[in-house]
Design a protein around this motif. Structure first.
Motif, PDB file in Angstrom:
ATOM      1  N   SER A 103      -5.703  -3.952   7.588  1.00  0.00           N
ATOM      2  CA  SER A 103      -4.980  -2.838   8.205  1.00  0.00           C
ATOM      3  C   SER A 103      -4.872  -2.994   9.719  1.00  0.00           C
ATOM      4  N   THR A 104      -5.619  -3.943  10.255  1.00  0.00           N
ATOM      5  CA  THR A 104      -5.585  -4.204  11.693  1.00  0.00           C
ATOM      6  C   THR A 104      -4.952  -5.578  11.947  1.00  0.00           C
ATOM      7  N   THR A 123      -3.664  -3.957  16.974  1.00  0.00           N
ATOM      8  CA  THR A 123      -3.089  -2.740  16.399  1.00  0.00           C
ATOM      9  C   THR A 123      -4.011  -2.262  15.284  1.00  0.00           C
ATOM     10  N   PRO A 125      -4.834   1.468  12.646  1.00  0.00           N
ATOM     11  CA  PRO A 125      -4.378   2.796  12.219  1.00  0.00           C
ATOM     12  C   PRO A 125      -4.993   3.915  13.057  1.00  0.00           C
ATOM     13  N   ASP A 166       0.103   3.498  14.236  1.00  0.00           N
ATOM     14  CA  ASP A 166      -0.897   2.568  14.763  1.00  0.00           C
ATOM     15  C   ASP A 166      -1.066   2.747  16.260  1.00  0.00           C
TER      16      ASP A 166
END
Length: 231
Positions: A103-104, A123, A125, A166
């Motif tokens: 997610s990063t 980046t 969330p 993000d």
């Protein structure tokens, strides 16, 4: 009467000859008001493969970081260590690695003409947090099994909409990770941000390959692609 006319003709001839001589020896007038002024390079507008300028500066990096699955799956090339290499202009290369939790994302930029790897960016969330642009957040960063070091992350931008928003973190202070294999970023509990981990093995080799591409005369963007992207 004839004497007056004669003197008039002689006077006219003298004036004509005098003006001609004056014009002949008169210094040449500068074509421009500041012809002798040294024009500093920073005042010049450069375009071209090694100009280091951008036709649309406001798109710098943030254009790329409108991160989407379509971009992440379309890296220009990918090394055997999992580093994506892409470009968003004819002047810039981006090194990209997805975080261990997927997610990063971690980014490094390399820009012509000097081709120095810089601007580490992450980046992540937003989650249940409500930070704003330019907010600064302290954390600790551990490279491999080294000692945790304090770092500072600044929120450079907030991208996305709805549930897919993000933070764009710019790393202001951080330890060297050029030769590292992993790094872990840990936040204090009161920040409510999730910790992040990245496997960066092969970074040094990816940087060397990117530098060769950057120093070459190869056009990262074909002219037709640039024209299409600017519509």
């Amino acid at each position: 009467m004839e004497e007056v006319i004669g003197f008039g003709l002689i006077a006219l001839m003298v004036i004509t000859v005098g003006l001609g001589i004056k014009r002949l020896f008169k210094p040449k007038k500068a074509l421009f008001e500041y012809e002798d002024e040294i024009i500093l390079d920073e005042k010049m507008l450069h375009y071209g493969p090694f100009s280091g300028s951008f036709m649309y500066p406001h798109r710098k990096f943030i254009l790329l970081l409108t991160v989407s699955s379509s971009f992440l799956s379309a890296d220009w090339t990918r090394t055997i260590d999992g580093w994506g290499i892409d470009s968003y202009s004819n002047e810039n290369l981006i090194l990209h690695k997805t975080g261990n939790d997927t997610s990063t994302n971690f980014y490094l930029e390399m820009a012509r003409p000097f081709c120095v790897t810089s601007d580490p960016t992450i980046t992540a969330p937003v989650g249940n947090t409500k930070y704003s642009e330019d907010d600064e957040i302290k954390a600790t960063m551990t490279v491999d099994r080294g000692k945790p070091k304090e770092i500072l992350l600044k929120i450079g931008n907030i991208l996305g909409e709805g549930p897919d928003i993000d933070y764009v973190f710019k790393l202001a202070y951080f330890p060297s990770f050029r030769n590292g294999k992993t790094f872990h970023i840990k936040f204090d509990n009161d920040t409510r941000l999730e910790d992040m981990s990245f496997t960066i093995e092969g970074l040094s080799n990816a940087m060397k390959q990117s530098e060769k591409m950057c120093m070459s005369t190869y056009d990262f963007y074909e002219e037709e692609m640039q024209e299409t992207n600017l519509i």
